[in-house]
Design a protein around this motif. Structure first.
Motif, mmCIF file in Angstrom:
data_model
loop_
_atom_site.group_PDB
_atom_site.id
_atom_site.type_symbol
_atom_site.label_atom_id
_atom_site.label_comp_id
_atom_site.label_asym_id
_atom_site.label_seq_id
_atom_site.Cartn_x
_atom_site.Cartn_y
_atom_site.Cartn_z
ATOM 1 N N ASP A 58 0.747 -1.468 -0.104
ATOM 2 C CA ASP A 58 0.044 -0.151 -0.130
ATOM 3 C C ASP A 58 0.864 1.183 0.135
ATOM 4 N N LEU A 59 2.059 1.157 0.211
ATOM 5 C CA LEU A 59 3.017 2.324 0.446
ATOM 6 C C LEU A 59 3.600 2.576 -0.771
ATOM 7 N N TYR A 60 3.214 1.933 -1.823
ATOM 8 C CA TYR A 60 3.846 2.120 -3.185
ATOM 9 C C TYR A 60 2.749 2.623 -4.287
ATOM 10 N N ILE A 61 3.172 3.810 -5.078
ATOM 11 C CA ILE A 61 2.275 4.134 -5.909
ATOM 12 C C ILE A 61 2.240 3.484 -7.287
ATOM 13 N N ASP A 62 3.375 2.963 -7.672
ATOM 14 C CA ASP A 62 3.720 1.950 -8.771
ATOM 15 C C ASP A 62 3.070 0.756 -8.583
ATOM 16 N N PRO A 63 2.078 0.332 -9.418
ATOM 17 C CA PRO A 63 1.548 -0.945 -9.192
ATOM 18 C C PRO A 63 2.428 -2.126 -9.432
ATOM 19 N N ALA A 64 3.595 -2.031 -10.382
ATOM 20 C CA ALA A 64 4.376 -3.163 -10.499
ATOM 21 C C ALA A 64 5.256 -3.393 -8.948
ATOM 22 N N GLU A 65 5.554 -2.451 -8.207
ATOM 23 C CA GLU A 65 6.089 -2.335 -7.089
ATOM 24 C C GLU A 65 5.155 -3.050 -6.006
ATOM 25 N N ALA A 66 3.879 -2.554 -5.919
ATOM 26 C CA ALA A 66 2.910 -2.775 -5.101
ATOM 27 C C ALA A 66 2.742 -4.384 -5.337
ATOM 28 N N LEU A 67 2.748 -4.866 -6.699
ATOM 29 C CA LEU A 67 2.248 -6.154 -6.947
ATOM 30 C C LEU A 67 3.353 -7.452 -6.188
ATOM 31 N N VAL A 68 4.666 -6.809 -6.225
ATOM 32 C CA VAL A 68 5.480 -7.650 -5.931
ATOM 33 C C VAL A 68 5.128 -8.091 -4.170
ATOM 34 N N ASP A 150 -15.533 -3.208 -12.037
ATOM 35 C CA ASP A 150 -15.944 -2.407 -13.021
ATOM 36 C C ASP A 150 -14.885 -1.639 -13.857
ATOM 37 N N ALA A 151 -13.776 -1.311 -13.276
ATOM 38 C CA ALA A 151 -12.504 -0.690 -13.968
ATOM 39 C C ALA A 151 -11.825 -1.750 -14.835
ATOM 40 N N ILE A 152 -11.877 -3.012 -14.319
ATOM 41 C CA ILE A 152 -11.418 -3.984 -15.273
ATOM 42 C C ILE A 152 -12.455 -4.091 -16.384
ATOM 43 N N SER A 153 -13.718 -4.231 -16.305
ATOM 44 C CA SER A 153 -14.667 -4.298 -17.570
ATOM 45 C C SER A 153 -14.432 -3.131 -18.303
ATOM 46 N N GLN A 154 -14.208 -1.886 -18.147
ATOM 47 C CA GLN A 154 -13.757 -0.675 -18.773
ATOM 48 C C GLN A 154 -12.605 -0.505 -19.360
ATOM 49 N N ARG A 155 -11.652 -1.551 -19.038
ATOM 50 C CA ARG A 155 -10.167 -1.469 -19.333
ATOM 51 C C ARG A 155 -9.486 -0.414 -18.923
ATOM 52 N N SER A 156 -9.879 0.078 -17.835
ATOM 53 C CA SER A 156 -9.277 1.304 -17.208
ATOM 54 C C SER A 156 -8.047 0.911 -16.359
ATOM 55 N N THR A 157 -6.762 1.651 -16.627
ATOM 56 C CA THR A 157 -5.623 1.408 -15.761
ATOM 57 C C THR A 157 -5.426 2.612 -14.784
ATOM 58 N N ALA A 158 -6.484 3.379 -14.644
ATOM 59 C CA ALA A 158 -6.458 4.731 -13.785
ATOM 60 C C ALA A 158 -6.415 4.251 -12.405
ATOM 61 N N PRO A 159 -5.611 4.739 -11.556
ATOM 62 C CA PRO A 159 -5.696 4.640 -10.036
ATOM 63 C C PRO A 159 -7.096 5.079 -9.455
ATOM 64 N N ARG A 160 -7.646 3.919 -8.436
ATOM 65 C CA ARG A 160 -8.825 4.363 -7.716
ATOM 66 C C ARG A 160 -8.357 5.353 -6.784
ATOM 67 N N ALA A 161 -9.412 6.176 -6.911
ATOM 68 C CA ALA A 161 -9.174 7.401 -5.693
ATOM 69 C C ALA A 161 -9.396 6.616 -4.351
ATOM 70 N N SER A 162 -9.951 5.813 -4.203
ATOM 71 C CA SER A 162 -10.221 5.344 -2.882
ATOM 72 C C SER A 162 -9.275 3.992 -2.733
ATOM 73 N N ALA A 163 -8.199 3.899 -3.507
ATOM 74 C CA ALA A 163 -7.208 2.912 -3.217
ATOM 75 C C ALA A 163 -6.146 3.419 -2.605
ATOM 76 N N PRO A 164 -5.526 2.388 -1.479
ATOM 77 C CA PRO A 164 -4.367 2.722 -0.667
ATOM 78 C C PRO A 164 -3.091 3.077 -1.659
ATOM 79 N N GLY A 165 -2.276 4.152 -1.206
ATOM 80 C CA GLY A 165 -0.997 4.401 -1.926
ATOM 81 C C GLY A 165 -1.283 5.300 -3.232
ATOM 82 N N THR A 166 -2.399 6.019 -3.085
ATOM 83 C CA THR A 166 -2.685 6.672 -4.495
ATOM 84 C C THR A 166 -2.161 8.220 -4.173
ATOM 85 N N SER A 167 -1.471 8.345 -3.150
ATOM 86 C CA SER A 167 -0.978 9.694 -2.920
ATOM 87 C C SER A 167 0.316 9.554 -2.488
ATOM 88 N N SER A 168 1.474 10.434 -2.951
ATOM 89 C CA SER A 168 2.724 10.323 -2.557
ATOM 90 C C SER A 168 2.837 10.718 -0.991
#
Length: 168
Positions: A58-68, A150-168
């Protein structure tokens, strides 16, 4: 005579770093959690590994780093037992961890445009919804799963406003 579990210094240190991260001191919180990870090791207590990795992601904004870290959290959860999680808190069950863990993986994969993998983890999260408690926490995870689906169905890659780690 009632016995109480001894305080878990590692869980306390993880909690303190999480509090620091939620207060906006992301870099410092990451450093502390990474230092703890080095102490715990990849074969350490799965409760410590799962909790630390879950919150560190949750402390990473980059989804690749968070994925690890989210993958590490899921792997550690697979090694956990109800007995171990209940040593930390009597109300916990390992099954209740999985909706959030799969949600995070789905969101990371979605952000990385890996929509099939994202959809698979969103489905895994939905399959485990009955493990979530009633109340604010369960409701927030259910809402987030719907948002990610919903974002998956729309093929959206935008960060969700409610997701952890969305701010630096």
């Amino acid at each position: 005579m009632t016995t109480h579990p001894s305080p878990d210094a590692t869980m306390h240190a993880i909690t303190q770093a999480v509090i620091e991260g939620r207060a906006g001191r992301l870099a410092s919180a990451r450093e502390k959690l990474l230092a703890l990870w080095s102490e715990i090791g990849v074969l350490g207590d799965p409760m410590h590994r799962c909790t630390l990795a879950h919150y560190l992601a949750d402390l990473y904004i980059d989804p690749a780093e968070a994925l690890v870290w989210d993958v590490r959290a899921l792997d550690a959860a697979d090694a956990l037992t109800d007995q171990r999680v209940q040593e930390h808190h009597a109300s916990l069950h390992i099954a209740g961890f999985y909706p959030s863990l799969h949600l995070n993986l789905a969101d990371n994969y979605r952000r990385l445009s890996s929509f099939d993998a994202a959809d698979a983890h969103a489905a895994a999260a939905r399959q485990r919804l009955s493990s979530l408690p009633d109340g604010d926490y369960g409701d927030s995870i259910r809402t987030a799963i719907d948002e990610v689906a919903d974002a998956i169905s729309q093929r959206s890659t935008a960060p969700r406003a409610s997701a952890p780690g969305t701010s630096s």
